[in-house]
Design a protein around this motif. Structure first.
Motif, PDB file in Angstrom:
ATOM      1  N   SER A 294       0.843  -1.195   0.000  1.00 31.82           N
ATOM      2  CA  SER A 294       0.000   0.000   0.000  1.00 31.82           C
ATOM      3  C   SER A 294       0.881   1.248   0.000  1.00 31.82           C
ATOM      4  O   SER A 294       2.110   1.176   0.157  1.00 31.82           O
ATOM      5  N   ILE A 295       0.229   2.382  -0.200  1.00 31.52           N
ATOM      6  CA  ILE A 295       0.903   3.684  -0.139  1.00 31.52           C
ATOM      7  C   ILE A 295       0.294   4.451   1.029  1.00 31.52           C
ATOM      8  O   ILE A 295      -0.914   4.710   1.040  1.00 31.52           O
ATOM      9  N   PRO A 296       1.078   4.813   2.020  1.00 30.18           N
ATOM     10  CA  PRO A 296       0.513   5.504   3.192  1.00 30.18           C
ATOM     11  C   PRO A 296       0.062   6.923   2.867  1.00 30.18           C
ATOM     12  O   PRO A 296       0.549   7.550   1.919  1.00 30.18           O
ATOM     13  N   GLN A 297      -0.852   7.412   3.645  1.00 32.45           N
ATOM     14  CA  GLN A 297      -1.275   8.799   3.520  1.00 32.45           C
ATOM     15  C   GLN A 297      -0.110   9.728   3.880  1.00 32.45           C
ATOM     16  O   GLN A 297       0.763   9.378   4.678  1.00 32.45           O
ATOM     17  N   ALA A 298      -0.103  10.915   3.297  1.00 35.77           N
ATOM     18  CA  ALA A 298       0.968  11.874   3.570  1.00 35.77           C
ATOM     19  C   ALA A 298       1.066  12.190   5.059  1.00 35.77           C
ATOM     20  O   ALA A 298       2.157  12.404   5.597  1.00 35.77           O
ATOM     21  N   SER A 299      -0.079  12.200   5.727  1.00 39.84           N
ATOM     22  CA  SER A 299      -0.091  12.517   7.159  1.00 39.84           C
ATOM     23  C   SER A 299       0.570  11.434   7.997  1.00 39.84           C
ATOM     24  O   SER A 299       0.954  11.665   9.153  1.00 39.84           O
ATOM     25  N   ALA A 300       0.719  10.234   7.427  1.00 42.31           N
ATOM     26  CA  ALA A 300       1.321   9.122   8.161  1.00 42.31           C
ATOM     27  C   ALA A 300       2.833   9.039   7.966  1.00 42.31           C
ATOM     28  O   ALA A 300       3.495   8.212   8.607  1.00 42.31           O
ATOM     29  N   LEU A 301       3.380   9.882   7.099  1.00 38.80           N
ATOM     30  CA  LEU A 301       4.818   9.841   6.829  1.00 38.80           C
ATOM     31  C   LEU A 301       5.603  10.524   7.953  1.00 38.80           C
ATOM     32  O   LEU A 301       5.085  11.430   8.614  1.00 38.80           O
ATOM     33  N   PRO A 302       6.848  10.119   8.166  1.00 37.45           N
ATOM     34  CA  PRO A 302       7.667  10.741   9.226  1.00 37.45           C
ATOM     35  C   PRO A 302       7.879  12.229   8.977  1.00 37.45           C
ATOM     36  O   PRO A 302       7.948  12.686   7.825  1.00 37.45           O
ATOM     37  N   SER A 303       8.019  12.964  10.040  1.00 35.66           N
ATOM     38  CA  SER A 303       8.242  14.404   9.941  1.00 35.66           C
ATOM     39  C   SER A 303       9.714  14.693   9.679  1.00 35.66           C
ATOM     40  O   SER A 303      10.577  13.824   9.779  1.00 35.66           O
ATOM     41  N   ALA A 304      10.013  15.943   9.369  1.00 37.15           N
ATOM     42  CA  ALA A 304      11.398  16.357   9.138  1.00 37.15           C
ATOM     43  C   ALA A 304      12.243  16.151  10.396  1.00 37.15           C
ATOM     44  O   ALA A 304      13.438  15.830  10.308  1.00 37.15           O
ATOM     45  N   ASP A 305      11.634  16.326  11.576  1.00 35.37           N
ATOM     46  CA  ASP A 305      12.367  16.127  12.824  1.00 35.37           C
ATOM     47  C   ASP A 305      12.835  14.681  12.962  1.00 35.37           C
ATOM     48  O   ASP A 305      13.936  14.417  13.479  1.00 35.37           O
ATOM     49  N   PRO A 316      21.330   8.586  17.800  1.00 31.71           N
ATOM     50  CA  PRO A 316      20.284   8.069  18.688  1.00 31.71           C
ATOM     51  C   PRO A 316      19.570   6.859  18.067  1.00 31.71           C
ATOM     52  O   PRO A 316      18.430   6.963  17.604  1.00 31.71           O
ATOM     53  N   ARG A 317      20.236   5.728  18.083  1.00 30.13           N
ATOM     54  CA  ARG A 317      19.724   4.534  17.401  1.00 30.13           C
ATOM     55  C   ARG A 317      18.349   4.115  17.902  1.00 30.13           C
ATOM     56  O   ARG A 317      17.411   3.916  17.116  1.00 30.13           O
ATOM     57  N   GLU A 318      18.211   3.960  19.211  1.00 30.52           N
ATOM     58  CA  GLU A 318      16.946   3.480  19.764  1.00 30.52           C
ATOM     59  C   GLU A 318      15.811   4.457  19.465  1.00 30.52           C
ATOM     60  O   GLU A 318      14.696   4.038  19.137  1.00 30.52           O
ATOM     61  N   LYS A 319      16.098   5.740  19.584  1.00 31.85           N
ATOM     62  CA  LYS A 319      15.069   6.755  19.330  1.00 31.85           C
ATOM     63  C   LYS A 319      14.632   6.724  17.872  1.00 31.85           C
ATOM     64  O   LYS A 319      13.441   6.819  17.558  1.00 31.85           O
ATOM     65  N   LEU A 320      15.597   6.560  16.950  1.00 32.63           N
ATOM     66  CA  LEU A 320      15.274   6.536  15.531  1.00 32.63           C
ATOM     67  C   LEU A 320      14.494   5.285  15.153  1.00 32.63           C
ATOM     68  O   LEU A 320      13.517   5.349  14.392  1.00 32.63           O
ATOM     69  N   ILE A 321      14.898   4.152  15.685  1.00 30.29           N
ATOM     70  CA  ILE A 321      14.184   2.901  15.408  1.00 30.29           C
ATOM     71  C   ILE A 321      12.764   2.975  15.958  1.00 30.29           C
ATOM     72  O   ILE A 321      11.807   2.527  15.319  1.00 30.29           O
ATOM     73  N   GLN A 322      12.621   3.565  17.129  1.00 29.67           N
ATOM     74  CA  GLN A 322      11.283   3.719  17.714  1.00 29.67           C
ATOM     75  C   GLN A 322      10.415   4.610  16.832  1.00 29.67           C
ATOM     76  O   GLN A 322       9.239   4.332  16.597  1.00 29.67           O
ATOM     77  N   ALA A 323      11.005   5.695  16.314  1.00 27.59           N
ATOM     78  CA  ALA A 323      10.241   6.655  15.523  1.00 27.59           C
ATOM     79  C   ALA A 323       9.885   6.121  14.141  1.00 27.59           C
ATOM     80  O   ALA A 323       8.786   6.384  13.634  1.00 27.59           O
ATOM     81  N   LEU A 324      10.784   5.354  13.511  1.00 24.00           N
ATOM     82  CA  LEU A 324      10.553   4.906  12.138  1.00 24.00           C
ATOM     83  C   LEU A 324      10.014   3.481  12.045  1.00 24.00           C
ATOM     84  O   LEU A 324       9.109   3.198  11.266  1.00 24.00           O
ATOM     85  N   VAL A 325      10.584   2.582  12.832  1.00 30.10           N
ATOM     86  CA  VAL A 325      10.228   1.169  12.703  1.00 30.10           C
ATOM     87  C   VAL A 325       9.048   0.797  13.583  1.00 30.10           C
ATOM     88  O   VAL A 325       8.049   0.249  13.114  1.00 30.10           O
ATOM     89  N   ALA A 326       9.143   1.091  14.875  1.00 31.04           N
ATOM     90  CA  ALA A 326       8.100   0.671  15.802  1.00 31.04           C
ATOM     91  C   ALA A 326       6.750   1.291  15.457  1.00 31.04           C
ATOM     92  O   ALA A 326       5.720   0.612  15.450  1.00 31.04           O
ATOM     93  N   THR A 327       6.739   2.588  15.142  1.00 26.95           N
ATOM     94  CA  THR A 327       5.474   3.240  14.816  1.00 26.95           C
ATOM     95  C   THR A 327       4.909   2.778  13.487  1.00 26.95           C
ATOM     96  O   THR A 327       3.697   2.768  13.272  1.00 26.95           O
ATOM     97  N   SER A 328       5.788   2.362  12.568  1.00 31.91           N
ATOM     98  CA  SER A 328       5.298   1.917  11.258  1.00 31.91           C
ATOM     99  C   SER A 328       4.595   0.577  11.329  1.00 31.91           C
ATOM    100  O   SER A 328       3.873   0.190  10.413  1.00 31.91           O
ATOM    101  N   GLN A 329       4.809  -0.149  12.424  1.00 34.58           N
ATOM    102  CA  GLN A 329       4.162  -1.458  12.554  1.00 34.58           C
ATOM    103  C   GLN A 329       2.665  -1.320  12.791  1.00 34.58           C
ATOM    104  O   GLN A 329       1.926  -2.286  12.682  1.00 34.58           O
TER     105      GLN A 329
END
Length: 332
Positions: A294-305, A316-329
């Protein structure tokens, strides 16, 4: 009954087999007239073979790689014989020097052997078949291209391959070497992030779960994987097979620094439309849209931060994985 994807792969493999044999004959004929031109043809054929790995079956990959190695060896022997016949002195011609470049780091990075040799005229011969950069068994780490540069000079004009295998809970940043790549092969990437700049080659990902990939390439193929987010710039249709829960989005604009924009130009990817959303699912033959991607909605994409964390010097490995990987699940 064979699937449409399997039939397409078989047809492409058969076509490439014929092309390979024709090139072998042309190289053998050309070697008599111009050994330098023959050397360039061998390098071109090597590059074409690596790109074809995306659809060639393992047996053909092994067989054609062996044939290419034999062709390269014959060509080097002919060059050496020719130079010895034209040499006036009786002293023996120096044998090529072989050097093995290996690298290791605290993150258990394993470098593949990369022999290099030089002809008696001082010109470097083409590298042997195999990845120039190989990282395996990495866990709970942040791996940057500065580590990969231990395997060879970053910025070399010679195209190289990179292989990632058994990566867990880690961030692998290949942007420093992406411009020199011709192929990226990933196996068993788990709960991790892989980021790479654009290059004119192919990417193959197999047996991976719950990970985020940021890539720019001519070809992309994903096999036997689940829960993968792919931020992609691809000039051909991305391919998935035996995979589900895959989300595709364009290469993040927040990461397109002046250097990355330059690489989009030099790789010529930027001259062609981005086909990230024209995915071919080889296990979905119906006319309806495949439920596996699928293609996610623009609002679901990660922010610039969130993307800025990739360039945070504190890594910040754990913080980045949490922000990109964990939330994408949390799939839409």
């Amino acid at each position: 009954m064979a699937s449409a994807g399997s039939a397409a792969n078989a047809a492409a493999a058969a076509k490439f087999w014929d092309y390979f044999q024709q090139q072998k004959e042309a190289i053998n004929a050309l070697a008599v007239l111009s050994k330098d031109d023959a050397s360039q043809k061998i390098r071109d054929l090597d590059s074409s073979l690596r790109e074809a790995f995306i659809y060639l079956p393992p047996y053909d990959q092994k067989r054609l790689s062996k044939d290419l190695d034999e062709l390269r060896g014959q060509h080097h022997q002919q060059r050496s014989t020719s130079k010895q016949q034209g040499f006036r002195f009786k002293s023996a011609v120096a044998k090529p020097n072989n050097a093995l470049a290996t690298a290791s780091s605290s993150v258990t990075a394993a470098a593949s052997e990369q022999p290099s040799s030089a002809d008696s005229d001082g010109q470097a011969s083409p590298p042997a078949t195999g990845p120039s950069h190989k990282y395996t068994g990495i866990s709970d780490s942040w791996v940057g291209a500065d580590m990969l540069s231990l395997l060879g000079e970053v910025g070399t004009a010679s195209p190289t391959d990179c292989e990632l295998r058994d990566i867990t809970n880690s961030v692998v940043d290949l942007r420093q070497i992406s411009h020199s790549l011709r192929a990226l092969n990933c196996h068993r990437i788990q709960n991790s992030i892989v980021i790479c700049g654009p290059f004119a080659g192919s990417v193959t990902v197999r047996d991976s779960n719950n990970c985020v990939l940021v890539l720019g390439a001519r070809q992309f193929r994903l096999e036997n994987s689940q829960g993968v987010d792919v931020y992609l710039y691809c000039t051909s249709h991305p391919i998935i097979e035996k995979s589900s829960g895959i989300r595709f989005a364009p290469y993040p604009a927040e990461l397109q620094t002046p250097r990355i924009e330059q690489e989009f130009g030099t790789s010529q990817l930027g001259l062609q439309p981005n086909s990230f959303d024209r995915v071919d699912d080889f296990n979905w033959l119906k006319r309806q849209a495949s439920p596996n991607w699928s293609i996610p909605q623009a609002s679901a994409l990660p922010s610039a931060d969130v993307w800025s964390l990739l360039d945070d010097t504190s890594k910040p490995r754990e913080k980045l994985i949490q922000a990109l990987v964990a939330t994408s699940q949390e799939r839409e």
